[in-house]
Structure formats: C-alpha cells, structure tokens
Design a protein around this motif. Sequence first.
Motif, short mmCIF file in Angstrom:
data_model
loop_
_atom_site.label_atom_id
_atom_site.label_comp_id
_atom_site.label_asym_id
_atom_site.label_seq_id
_atom_site.Cartn_x
_atom_site.Cartn_y
_atom_site.Cartn_z
N PRO A 1 0.93 -1.14 0.00
CA PRO A 1 -0.32 -0.02 -0.04
C PRO A 1 0.83 1.43 0.12
CG PRO A 1 -0.03 -0.82 2.10
CD PRO A 1 0.79 -1.90 1.49
N ASP A 2 1.77 1.31 -1.08
CA ASP A 2 2.71 2.74 -1.11
C ASP A 2 2.35 3.05 -2.41
OD1 ASP A 2 3.79 0.92 -2.74
OD2 ASP A 2 5.67 0.69 -1.77
N VAL A 3 2.66 4.15 -2.73
CA VAL A 3 2.37 5.24 -3.89
C VAL A 3 2.65 4.01 -5.20
CG1 VAL A 3 2.78 7.24 -5.29
CG2 VAL A 3 3.05 7.46 -2.87
N GLU A 4 3.57 3.66 -5.26
CA GLU A 4 3.70 2.71 -6.61
C GLU A 4 2.80 1.51 -6.55
OE1 GLU A 4 6.49 3.49 -4.47
OE2 GLU A 4 7.28 5.11 -5.84
N GLY A 5 2.51 0.89 -5.20
CA GLY A 5 2.10 -0.23 -5.31
C GLY A 5 0.47 -0.12 -5.26
N GLU A 6 0.06 1.27 -4.90
CA GLU A 6 -1.46 1.51 -5.17
C GLU A 6 -1.80 1.99 -6.65
OE1 GLU A 6 -4.10 1.58 -3.10
OE2 GLU A 6 -3.22 1.44 -1.33
N ALA A 7 -0.99 2.47 -7.39
CA ALA A 7 -1.06 2.97 -8.56
C ALA A 7 -0.90 1.64 -9.76
CB ALA A 7 -0.05 3.90 -9.13
N THR A 8 -0.18 0.55 -9.25
CA THR A 8 0.01 -0.37 -10.03
C THR A 8 -1.27 -1.43 -9.79
OG1 THR A 8 2.40 -0.45 -9.85
CG2 THR A 8 1.24 -2.50 -10.52
N ALA A 9 -1.93 -1.12 -8.72
CA ALA A 9 -3.07 -2.09 -8.16
C ALA A 9 -4.36 -1.65 -9.12
CB ALA A 9 -3.40 -1.93 -6.97
N MET A 10 -4.34 -0.18 -9.04
CA MET A 10 -5.44 0.68 -9.65
C MET A 10 -5.41 0.38 -11.25
SD MET A 10 -7.21 1.66 -7.39
CE MET A 10 -6.71 0.67 -6.29
N TYR A 11 -4.13 0.43 -11.77
CA TYR A 11 -4.10 0.35 -13.25
C TYR A 11 -4.40 -1.08 -13.58
CZ TYR A 11 -1.39 -0.12 -17.75
OH TYR A 11 -1.32 -0.14 -18.97
N ILE A 12 -3.77 -2.15 -12.90
CA ILE A 12 -4.08 -3.53 -13.42
C ILE A 12 -5.73 -3.76 -13.08
CG2 ILE A 12 -3.91 -5.95 -12.57
CD1 ILE A 12 -1.17 -5.37 -11.74
N ALA A 13 -6.43 -3.28 -11.93
CA ALA A 13 -7.69 -3.56 -12.07
C ALA A 13 -8.52 -2.91 -13.23
CB ALA A 13 -8.48 -2.63 -10.68
N SER A 14 -8.18 -1.83 -13.77
CA SER A 14 -8.79 -1.36 -14.93
C SER A 14 -8.65 -2.25 -15.91
CB SER A 14 -8.28 0.16 -15.35
OG SER A 14 -7.14 -0.07 -15.69
N LEU A 15 -7.49 -3.04 -16.30
CA LEU A 15 -7.32 -3.68 -17.37
C LEU A 15 -8.10 -5.34 -17.24
CD1 LEU A 15 -3.45 -3.58 -18.09
CD2 LEU A 15 -5.33 -2.52 -19.07
N VAL A 16 -8.14 -5.56 -15.83
CA VAL A 16 -8.72 -6.91 -15.62
C VAL A 16 -10.27 -7.03 -15.53
CG1 VAL A 16 -9.12 -8.92 -14.01
CG2 VAL A 16 -6.76 -7.82 -14.46
N LYS A 17 -10.90 -5.96 -14.98
CA LYS A 17 -12.29 -5.81 -14.79
C LYS A 17 -13.08 -6.02 -16.03
CE LYS A 17 -13.03 -2.75 -10.90
NZ LYS A 17 -13.16 -1.46 -10.37
N PRO A 18 -12.67 -5.57 -17.57
CA PRO A 18 -13.38 -5.98 -18.47
C PRO A 18 -13.69 -7.20 -18.73
CG PRO A 18 -11.91 -4.07 -19.12
CD PRO A 18 -11.77 -4.69 -17.52
N TYR A 19 -12.83 -8.38 -18.15
CA TYR A 19 -12.87 -9.75 -18.54
C TYR A 19 -14.09 -10.19 -17.71
CZ TYR A 19 -8.79 -9.49 -21.40
OH TYR A 19 -7.73 -9.22 -22.21
N GLY A 20 -14.88 -9.59 -16.75
CA GLY A 20 -15.83 -10.09 -16.00
C GLY A 20 -15.22 -10.78 -14.92
N VAL A 21 -13.98 -10.38 -14.48
CA VAL A 21 -13.52 -11.14 -13.24
C VAL A 21 -13.52 -10.40 -11.67
CG1 VAL A 21 -11.09 -12.06 -12.24
CG2 VAL A 21 -11.83 -12.37 -14.81
N LYS A 22 -13.67 -10.91 -10.99
CA LYS A 22 -13.67 -10.19 -9.43
C LYS A 22 -12.37 -9.54 -9.26
CE LYS A 22 -15.23 -11.33 -4.72
NZ LYS A 22 -15.48 -12.18 -4.05
N VAL A 23 -12.24 -8.36 -8.90
CA VAL A 23 -10.73 -7.95 -8.68
C VAL A 23 -11.00 -7.18 -7.27
CG1 VAL A 23 -9.12 -6.29 -9.28
CG2 VAL A 23 -10.68 -7.16 -11.04
N THR A 24 -10.10 -8.07 -6.31
CA THR A 24 -10.17 -7.30 -4.97
C THR A 24 -8.57 -6.86 -4.48
OG1 THR A 24 -9.46 -9.71 -4.17
CG2 THR A 24 -11.83 -8.94 -4.26
#
Lengths: 198, 198
Positions: free
Chosen positions: A145-168
């Motif tokens: 949960p640091d700046v880079e980790g948060e940004a990376t998580a948000m970025y990946i979430a935006s790419l994975v969600k369109p596949y209809g996968v639950k992202v946590t």
Amino acid sequence: MDTTKIDSLDRLTNEFSKLPGVGKKTAGRYAYYIVTGSLAQAQGFAEAILEAKEKVKFCSNCGNFADAEVCPICKQRGEQTICVVKEPKDVMAIEKAHTYNGSYHVLHGTINPLANVAPKDIKIAELIARVSKGQTKEVILATSPDVEGEATAMYIASLVKPYGVKVTRIAQGLAAGTQLEFADEVTLTRALRDRIQL
Amino acid sequence: MDTTKIDSLDRLTNEFSKLPGVGKKTAGRYAYYIVTGSLAQAQGFAEAILEAKEKVKFCSNCGNFADAEVCPICKQRGEQTICVVKEPKDVMAIEKAHTYNGSYHVLHGTINPLANVAPKDIKIAELIARVSKGQTKEVILATSPDVEGEATAMYIASLVKPYGVKVTRIAQGLAAGTQLEFADEVTLTRALRDRIQL
C-alpha cells in the motif's frame, strides 16, 4: 603513485557495490571478508552464484522462482484465484501465513515513472494473458500500500475488470500488535473506512 | 510440502548471509539481485571473487594487501618508522591523508577476550620480529581509541619498549569540524589532558 591500489581487489569491491543498498565502504568490507577467508570459502561462494544463476528459473506461468518450467504452486492450484504481488519474496511471505490456497502472479516490479518503470516493464501483459483464458474467477491485488503499489493495483484493476473477473485489493488497516495512537493518518482513515461488521 | 523452497537459491542466500553484518533478509535481496541479473553479471561476480582470492596476497613484512611478496610501501619506506593499525583499510585511510611517510604493520585484528581473540591470534609476533632487527626508531600505535584498540596498544607498547624504541600513540581529542557541546566526556577529558601549547 597510489600505494594501496590492487586491481583485483578493486574489481571485487566494485562487484559487491553493485548489490542493492551496498556502498563503497560496505563493499570493501565484504571484499576484505573474501580475501581474508579460506580458498574453499571463496570457491564455495563463486560456485553458489553460478549454480543459482544456472538453476533458478522463473515459472513461465506466474513468474515466481522455480526449478522447473512451471512452479509447484501453479501445477497444484490452478487459475481460479490469482494473487498479484510485486516480487517472489512476497509469495514467500504469503505462503508462510498458510492461509491462501490460490495461485500467484509475480510482477517483478511496480509502475514507477520516477524510476522509469512503465507498465510494459513489468509482467502485466502476462497476467492479462492468463486472465483472458477465462478460467479465473478472482484477481487479488496484493501489491504494497505505497504510492507505486497503489498505482499499479489501480492500473491492473482497470485492465482486468473488462474480463468480468472479480478484482479485490488486500485490506489496509492497523497491523496486528500495533498501538492505535502511533498509527499514521492514512492508515487510520483506511482502517475506519473499511471497518467490518461483527 | 514447502512450495517456495529452491535449494540453489537457499545456498546462495546462505553464502551471502556469511558476509559481515548481513542477515537472512538482506542476503535474500542480494541473491534476488543475482538471479534476476544477466548471466554475464553473475559470471563476472564469480570470477571477481576467485581472482581476488587468488591474486590478493598479504605483504610478508607488514601484513597489508599486496600483489607481490612485499608491498610497495615496505619496499620504498624502510623500517625506521612503523605505524601499527588494525586492518588494511586503516592503511588506506592514512595513505589518503598524504601526511605519513613511514611504513605500516597490519595486525589483522585487535585483542578481544570476549570474541576469543588473544594476542597470538593477531600479528604481534611479526611486529616484534621487525622491531628486533634494530632498524626501527619509532612505533606509532594507531589502533582505534575503543576498548580493544586501547588494550592492544598498551599491550604492544609493553612489548616494544624493551627494545629501546620510541613508542607513540595517535592523538585523541575532538574531530575536525565537530561541535564541542556534542563531544562525549571521555573525548573531552582526553582533549583537555593532551592539550598542546601554541
């Protein structure tokens, strides 16, 4: 004339100083340890470096350390749940907790524009390729949960969600055993925001 | 079954953890650097270790690093003044100051009963052998002003004095650029005791 310069010692000191977080003085101390130690010690050290470089591979599926093409975790646990982490040592940390039974995906870095690490420099495309096969139900984003980790998580979430996968995202809050009075504001804010009903 | 154990990686981590001041976590980070780096890097590192171990010798006279039987300092500067230090890096530190023109004697340690280092474990006998040749006018004791360094200096002084050689100890006092108010009591006591007339 430099009375104390010895080329092979300088070379070894230079090699040690390439290690993460090692400066010239520490490197010199490490080199001193090598040259004052036994020949067998030095040979054992050199062999360990070559052997590790030769034998330690990365799992072609998840990117974790492996001594075969595919790591034991990927072989056993399938693609239903994928926990995304920054480095192999994060896999070790989670495995030590004996609480997670899914697979992993090791990014080998987090997005960091200041250090010139772009999304294409870490293993995000490989993760999307795994998710796109349609076997995955949930992707857990477990970057720090640091700046880079948060940004990376948000970025990946935006790419994975369109596949209809639950992202946590892993929970953030007070660490076990710490005192509330010493928690920083961001942690307290998140601990209150993400409170759970008992 | 341990899902994250890889023998060759453990071996390399173990080798790194033998370096002075390196714990398991730091050793793991160093090992990660090696296995994620290029093959050429790993080979260069391993070669540097073997080359340094093979080529870096110790001067048979003074015990400093040397790439020949006798080091350049011993060849050039003779036995009139011998500056006694704990480690080769102390020689480098003094040489960098460009203020001393005599020879050195490297003890490779200081007397430390708690760590089982007795006088016979460091190169005191070699120093006495040099002094006993009768060419030496002064022995400067330049071990650090800590408990072990002081004890070692006092012990060597008692052995060298009977040869009729002048024995001196490096000055102790305030370091250049420091603030008097932050000096500890021992340093202040010595700085006052050893004051010099202007």
